[in-house]
Structure formats: C-alpha cells, structure tokens
Write an enzyme that holds these catalytic residues in place. Structure first.
Site, short mmCIF file in Angstrom:
data_model
loop_
_atom_site.label_atom_id
_atom_site.label_comp_id
_atom_site.label_asym_id
_atom_site.label_seq_id
_atom_site.Cartn_x
_atom_site.Cartn_y
_atom_site.Cartn_z
N GLU A 7 0.80 -1.23 0.00
CA GLU A 7 0.00 0.00 0.00
C GLU A 7 0.83 1.27 0.00
OE1 GLU A 7 -2.49 -2.90 2.52
OE2 GLU A 7 -0.39 -2.48 2.14
N ASP A 80 -2.26 -5.38 3.09
CA ASP A 80 -2.55 -5.73 4.49
C ASP A 80 -3.43 -6.97 4.64
OD1 ASP A 80 -1.04 -3.64 5.42
OD2 ASP A 80 -2.71 -2.26 5.63
N ASP A 82 -6.27 -7.96 5.86
CA ASP A 82 -7.66 -7.84 6.27
C ASP A 82 -8.51 -7.63 5.02
OD1 ASP A 82 -7.01 -5.28 5.51
OD2 ASP A 82 -7.38 -4.35 7.46
N GLU A 84 -9.88 -4.98 3.79
CA GLU A 84 -9.48 -3.82 3.00
C GLU A 84 -8.22 -4.13 2.19
OE1 GLU A 84 -11.26 -0.20 2.12
OE2 GLU A 84 -11.84 -1.69 3.61
N TYR A 303 0.25 -5.85 13.01
CA TYR A 303 -0.83 -5.14 12.31
C TYR A 303 -1.83 -4.60 13.32
CZ TYR A 303 -4.17 -4.07 8.62
OH TYR A 303 -5.02 -3.43 7.76
N ARG A 305 -4.97 -3.29 12.91
CA ARG A 305 -6.42 -3.41 12.73
C ARG A 305 -6.82 -4.86 12.98
NH1 ARG A 305 -4.97 0.32 8.69
NH2 ARG A 305 -5.93 2.36 9.04
N HIS A 350 -6.49 -12.53 13.34
CA HIS A 350 -5.18 -11.90 13.49
C HIS A 350 -4.76 -11.87 14.95
CE1 HIS A 350 -5.81 -10.87 9.38
NE2 HIS A 350 -6.74 -9.98 9.65
#
Length: 894
Positions: A7, A80, A82, A84, A303, A305, A350
């Site tokens: 990203e 990432d 997840d 998103e 991470y 989130r 996670h």
C-alpha cells in the site's frame, strides 16, 4: 525479477530491504479504484453491478505497476491482511487484467502480520490466491454504505434542510451520543446522605467506618434521603458505644488485561495519552510499516487493525523471557496466558497488537522515534508484557462494627485492601473512563470483641449525578459491545460525525449539536429500523458470514435493499409539516425546556398567544411563532432564547439564522451573527433596500472559532479589522492584520503573508507581523498571498533537491521545487517522512505532471486573490496563453 505490490511507500521501503535485488516493491498508495460519487455506481436493477473508476492517481499507479510487471517473473500482492487489504489487491489485479498487462504472468497473494525480515520471508514461502470471500465481504460493505448514503442523504436534504448526510454506521453512532444527552437532560437529581464514623482502636490507630444498617435492616447508598434522617442517625451515633463485631480477611487476585485490539488500543490511548482514535491509528500505522531503528528500518508492532487478543506462541515465549529478565522469575506465571474475545461479532483471525520484538524496550527505541510514536509504542509494549505477567495478590479485609445506643443497634463497616504481591501492577494498570479506582488502604489490626473509641461522626449530603457523556474512548467501547462497525471503521466514524458538525467535543466529551439531534430525530421517526442497534449489529454479522464464505454477498444486499428501498419510497409523499410535527414531539424537551413556573414552554414570549414550533428555512432549522407573519418572533435552536432569556427576536423581520449580539457603542447599530451560504458571519447594522445604499460591514469567523463562542466584544473586534499592528522597519508604512478568503493574514503594501495556525488575527503583535512580512519579502513574494513556508523534510540524495511538505488550497502537498505531488487522503502531512515524500514526487514526475507554474503567473494570480481585486477585463484575460492558465491553476492547487 518479481514485482511486489504493497500500500504505502514506507512499507515498500522496509520490505524492499528484506527481499533484495530479485524483487521490485511498488506502492499502490492505498486503493487505486473507487465507486464514482454519483447515481448508478451500484445498480440494484442489475443485481448490484458496481461501476469502478480509477482514483485521483490510480491511473498513474496502475501504469507504473504495469510497466514494472512487463517481463517480470511473477506479481506478488502483499497488501494488508484484512478485508481492505484483500480488496486493494483485488482492485490491482482487476485493473491490470483489464489492461491485459499480465499476459500469463503468475499472480500470488501473501500476507504477514508483522513487517520483519522473518515474517516477510516466511510469507513469501506460503503464497495463496486472493481470498474471494474477503473481497465479497468488502464489496457488500461498500455497496451497503453507498446505497444508504446515496439514497438516504437526498431525502435528508429535501425534508430536513441543513442536514449534511446519513451513513449506515455513523447514524447509529450519532444516535448513541444523542440518546445519552437526552438521558442527561431527563435526569432528576436525588438527594442522599452518607454517615462516616472515625474510630480509634485500643492501640490508638484510627480508621473510618460507614453506616450500612440499623435495627436489623440493611441500609443502601440512597436510603438516607433527607437531612432530618441523617441528623437522627448522627445524634444516635454520637451517643453510642462501639465494638468490633467481626473481622474477615480474604485473599484475592487481580488478573491482567489481554493485549490490545484495535478498539482497546484506541480507548487506552485516549485515556492515557489524550490521542484521538484517528491520531492513534495514524501513529500505529507508522510503527507497523517501519521506522529507522539505529540504521535498520523495521516494523516494530504487528498489524494494528484487529479484534483478536491471542499472540503467536513464539511471541509469548519471547515475552516471558523478557519478563523474567526485567522483573524476575516471580513475575512469570507457571503457564502462558491465553485470552479470548468477549466482544460481539469478534473476528480472531489476526494476532493482538503487540511489539514485533519483545526485547525492544521502550527506553532503548525512544531516541529513534518521534515523541508520539515513542509514547504509543511504550503503551503497546507495557500492555503486552503485563498480559503475560503473574496476577497481583491482594488481601481484602472487612471489619463489621456495632454501635449500641440504648436498645438500638446500628451497623457500620470498614473495608481495606492490601497488595501482597504486585505482579503485573508493577508495570501496568488499565485506565477507566467514568469511575474511580477504589482507594487501597490498610486497616489497623483488630479482632472481634475489641472496644472502639469514637473520634467524630460526619454526615455528608450528596446528589446523584446523570450518566456521563461519551468520550471518544467510551463510545468506541460501546460500539464494540453492541457489534456496530468494525475495528477499521471506528476512527473514521468519529471523524465524520465531527466533520459533519453533528457532534462537538467539550472537555474531551462528545456533545451532540442541534444538527445531529435533528438528523437522529428524523431517522428515528421515519427510518427507525435502520438506526436500531440490533439491526446494525445483525448486518455486521451477515458481513462476517460473507467473509467466511457462508452466505452470498448479493443475497445480503437483496434482503437489505428490498425493505430499504420501500422505506425510501414512502418518504416521497412525506410533507415537511409531517417532519416538523414528528420532530416537535421527539425533541420537545430539548427545544422547549420546562421553565419551572408551570407555564406552557411553547407559548410565544412576544405575542403571548402563538405557539412556538420548529420551522425549516434556507439555512436549516429554527424556532418560530405560529402567528407569523403578524408575529415575527424567531430564535435559533441553540440561541439564548432556548432557556427563556431575552425576547429571542431576530433581525430582519423574523429571519432565521440571525442572532443579535448587542449594539455597537460607537454607532448604536445592532451587531448580529448570521448563517450564510459559506458559513456564519458577523454584520454591523442592516442592509438597506435603497438603490446605491452602502452595504453593512461584515466579517467572517476565523477558522476554529465556534459561533457559540462569539460574544459582542469578540464580534466588534472582528468587525474592526483590518487593524494596524506595526510599521515596516524600512518604509515606515503600516502593516495590517485582516481576514481574507483564505484565512487571516498580514499585509504591507502588496505583500501578503498568511498567519500560522498558532497566530490570532486579533492578538498578533508587531514583532511577529514584521517577521512574517520581512520573511515574505526576502523570499521574493511581493504581490502574492502568503504561502505556507512548509516543513522541511530533507534532501533527496539522488536529485540533490530539498523536499518540503506544504499546505495547499486543495490539501497538503510535497514539492522539490520542480514537481508538486498532492498527498493521498491516507497520509497526514505532519507524519510524512522524507522517503514517502521522495516516492510521491518521483511517482508524479513519472506520470508527467505536478510541475509548478512559472513564477510570474503565480505571483499575479495570487496577489489578486489576496487583495480581493476583481480580475482584469475579459478581453485582457482572453489573451493569456492557455498553457500559462493551466500552469497557474496547477500551482495554486498545490
């Protein structure tokens, strides 16, 4: 060559060092595609077909990736771990496929929970395909948010002028804030008394005991409700003899809290560090993506989130080793601790948020980090360590005391707590929002039957208090408990509520604005199902089931849209009078508060016969009289007239959105605060309808100044601008401070310099003003409005140019003097690093854009804007070369 897509530039730089020369790591700068903000982007008639378009810089990012992939051995999508992140990878793959850029090149998806060499290398050995279930969950969420926003918001605009928008999750969060405020307003304080006896043992030690019973009956906290009752108890206790009835000491343990999830990290950072959720996530992102620690760029937390609380076995062992080394073996429990999530709809795929290396102590890395990074890292490290430490061992002692006065027996109780072994408390104790920790105190040695001597008896009056307003931390906690939203959405939801001016923060507490109350009242009246907590949580649960491949995402949308579109359709025949009637009933206690004298709070104070009612005007809602136009009484929802003070009459014959602040002592003219098309403004006097009449003096409000904070003195000071603050040291000409289209500035002749964020246009002194003007003149900026000098980031060793991040008209941007590159919305100007800036500028240069305008073009255009002069005649303007126009426009956008 293998191409890896992540990203952000910071993440790309860190990973590139781990992978070596056989890999090229490229940043996508977040999402490259999005739904166009217009009707038809999600089409329910075509089974929810979604139209995607490349974002602002999406085309250039796709071109760069496509160029790198050409001739590559493999494309690795490493965004990432997840929904998103999965969606970003999916968008990249879809865009490249549409361009036919892959041509048989294999594509792999890898994820890692931490950006360390070991984690990245391990992930590269375990590639997989894109998880379509996670992508489907993203598509469903994105489509739902679009359908709610683009169908419900227009209804608000038509039926409730002044409302900005409604969102699927934001509206429910707003309802929580509004309902808490209504609880507070409805609250009726209740009187109660406490009685405390200060007693002395035979050894002379004193302690306090409180009243808990009398005559064989238990007395609760609120049972002594009057001063007469308290005085009676106090009189008896002052005559009583006291004796220890029983002493009970019980061992107890206090266990540590689990390591951080996204939600608990935001809550604790708010309590302990004073960080807003959005700020917490921004700083955590930097710690995750990689920081320079002694010459090595490495991600120092996992991470951020997540709603999982578990940790990898090797991380737990690492933590236990560090605990033993730093605190001793006594602080290491016999068995590693395991935690589970209690929150509704929790996904534990996670790990918790934790340091990537437990041995990286906060004190050793603090010198390599920015202050807020160091503080957040220390919070994460201490919480993680404490979660694997031994429990605290306590001893809780309860002493029951009897007081005898004649035939009557009164019961008192004293409690104490002693920490026998501090355990995890040696390192960390969780903060609390709305309650205080019990005071830990040791009671003196006593045994049953011991006589006690009375020192004094005190009786204290109290009143019950309403529930506290939500802080950002406690609202996040409540949303998590209800299963509303996901970890990645909390910060954005809170920021949206503030940006829409639906809530404000007063003393770190969320307070609903009248706009927010109106929106919530409207939705509860006509779309109640869609702001119900259970409905929103159930929808989140369905999205979780989509991500687990248990149900089809389009089926979720069909079920939702069937009922939602019908509810939207029902509002087509809804009249504004129906809306007003519903809001008058729902918000009555707030809009028309009880005066306390038994009179009707809705009676018009001007005519005495009309009924006050909520009205909707061009600038939003206001209160007006039913006898209009004969009676022109109006007031704003939040004006002083709300509490019954003043007559509430507005200027201009009952025009809403006008608040009279008082009269100017010098001219006798009324000073008013008004709602305007471009925001609130001040006006001295009234506008005349006569042709050629002079317009009344007006002033906008400086950014950050709330209309509720404007009084007559502040208004007169603003209306008196421009003001002379100094004389130029060379020319002797005045330097003026004033407010302009782009904010406050100082002016000397044709030189303009914007004030900094810490400067007050009403308070700025002569020395500061001279410094700003001289600095602008030395920079060759005559005739230009003040440009932000920017924050120097350092030199690009490749090009030799200095990079600076600045605030531009269309947002922050970075420049090397040759190319300007606007920052993505996901990047904060104050957190931008040199490496990220270099990557942005290089990407812009590669795309062939971002070059600043020629100096003269900028100077001429900017000067005109700052001075407020009208542009030259059309004939002259038409002769300006098109290239110069474009260049000037592009420069001012920077």
């Amino acid at each position: 060559m293998k191409v890896v897509v992540v990203e952000s530039p910071a993440k790309a730089k860190t990973i590139n060092k781990y992978l070596g020369r056989d890999y090229e790591v490229i940043a996508s700068f977040g999402h490259i595609r999005d739904l166009p903000p217009k009707d038809g982007s999600v089409d329910p008639e075509q089974d929810f077909h979604m139209v995607w378009e490349l974002a602002d810089r999406g085309a250039s990012r796709v071109s760069e990736i496509a160029k790198a992939v050409k001739g590559a051995d493999k494309l690795i999508l490493a965004t990432d771990p997840d929904r998103e992140g999965e969606a970003i990878s999916w968008h990249v793959l879809e865009a490249l496929t549409a361009r036919k850029a892959l041509k048989g090149i294999p594509v792999e998806r890898v994820t890692f929970n931490a950006i360390t060499k070991a984690s990245v290398e391990q992930a590269m050995r375990k590639p997989r395909e894109i998880d379509q279930a996670l992508v489907d969950a993203y598509l469903a969420r994105r489509a739902l948010d679009y359908l709610v926003g683009f169908n419900l918001s227009p209804v608000l605009w038509r039926k409730l002028p002044g409302a900005r928008s409604a969102g699927r999750v934001q509206s429910v969060a707003l309802r929580l804030v509004v309902e808490r405020e209504m609880e507070i307003e409805r609250f009726k304080p209740r009187e109660y008394w406490t009685l405390i006896a200060t007693l002395t043992t035979a050894d002379g030690a004193t302690f306090e005991a409180r009243l808990v019973g009398a005559d064989g009956k238990r007395i609760q906290r609120l049972d002594v409700g009057t001063g007469e009752e308290a005085a009676a108890f106090k009189r008896d206790l002052e005559l009583a003899t006291f004796q220890v009835a029983s002493v009970e000491a019980k061992p107890a343990k206090r266990h540590p809290q689990p390591p951080f999830t996204t939600s608990t990290l935001q809550q604790e950072a708010s309590r302990k560090l004073g960080m807003a959720p959005a700020q917490t996530m921004r700083v955590a992102q930097r710690l995750y993506e990689g920081v320079d620690i002694g010459g090595e760029t490495v991600g120092i937390i996992t991470y951020m989130r997540t709603d999982g609380v578990d940790m990898a076995p090797e991380a737990i062992q690492d933590a236990r080793r560090v605990i033993g080394k730093e605190f001793g073996d006594r602080y290491v429990p016999d068995v590693p601790r395991k935690y589970s999530v209690k929150a509704k709809n929790a996904q534990e795929a996670h790990e918790a948020v934790r340091p990537t290396d437990m041995g990286r102590l906060p004190k050793t890395v603090a010198r390599h980090l920015e202050p807020e990074q160091a503080r957040l890292y220390e919070l994460i490290w201490t919480r993680t360590m404490a979660s694997q430490m031994e429990s605290a061992e306590l001893e809780r002692t309860t002493v029951d005391v009897t007081a005898k006065v004649g035939p009557r027996t009164i019961d008192l109780r004293a409690t104490g707590q002693v920490v026998k072994f501090d355990g995890f408390l040696a390192l960390y104790q969780e903060g609390k929002d709305d309650e205080e920790d019990e005071e830990s105190r040791r009671l003196p040695p006593m045994k049953a039957g011991d006589p006690l001597k009375r020192e004094r008896i005190s009786s204290t009056q109290h009143f019950t208090e309403p529930p506290p307003r939500y802080s950002e931390a406690s609202l996040v906690k409540r949303m998590e408990e209800l299963g509303i939203g996901r970890p990645s959405t909390y910060a954005a939801v809170l920021q949206t509520l503030r940006d829409r001016e639906y809530v404000k923060i007063e003393k770190k507490r969320l307070q609903p604005e009248d706009k927010g109350r109106l929106v919530t009242g409207f939705l509860e009246s006509f779309f109640r199902r869609y702001v119900e907590y259970d409905f929103t949580a159930d929808l989140e649960e369905q999205l979780d089931r989509v991500s687990n491949a248990e149900i089809d995402w389009r089926a979720v949308l069909r079920d939702f849209w069937r009922d939602f579109s019908a509810a939207i359709g029902e509002t087509k025949e809804l009249r504004v009078t129906d809306v007003l009637e519903a809001l008058n009933g729902l918000l009555g206690p707030h809009i028309f508060p009880d005066k306390g004298d038994g009179s009707n709070p809705r009676t018009c104070p001007t005519c005495g016969s009309g009924q006050l009612s909520l009205k909707l005007g061009k600038f939003g809602a206001f209160i007006g009289c039913s006898n209009y136009p004969e009676c022109k009484y109006t007031r704003q929802l939040s004006a002083s007239g709300v509490d019954g003070e003043g007559d509430g009459s507005s200027a201009e014959g009952g025009q809403p959105g006008v608040r009279v602040l008082g009269d100017d002592p010098a001219t006798g003219l009324p000073v008013t605060l008004r709602d305007g098309r471009f925001g609130p403004f001040l006006q001295l006097g009234e506008a005349s309808t006569e042709k050629g009449a002079e317009k009344p003096k007006r002033s906008s409000l400086p950014k950050g100044l709330s209309p509720s904070d404007v009084d007559l003195n502040k208004a007169l000071a603003l209306l008196s601008l421009p003001r002379e603050v100094a004389r130029h040291p060379e020319t002797g000409e005045p330097i003026l401070a004033n407010l302009g289209r782009f904010g406050p500035y100082v002016q000397h002749g044709k030189t303009y310099a914007n004030l900094g964020k810490d400067d007050d246009v009403l308070e700025i002194g002569g020395n500061r003003a001279i410094d700003l003007i001289v600095a602008k003149e030395q920079g060759g900026g005559r005739g230009r409005p003040a440009a932000d000098p920017g924050r120097p980031l350092g030199k690009d060793e490749t090009s030799g140019r200095d990079l600076v991040v600045k605030a531009g008209k269309y947002g922050p941007y970075v420049t090397d003097g040759e190319v300007n590159a606007t920052l993505p919305k996901t990047m904060a100007a104050e957190a931008l690093t040199l490496d990220e800036a270099i990557a942005l500028v290089n990407a812009k240069r590669a795309a062939g854009g971002g070059k600043p305008a020629k100096r003269g073009a900028v100077r001429k255009s900017s000067a005109r804007k700052a001075s407020g002069d009208k542009p030259a005649a059309k004939k002259t303007a038409a002769k300006k070369p098109a290239a110069k126009k474009a260049a000037a426009k592009k420069s001012s956008a920077g």
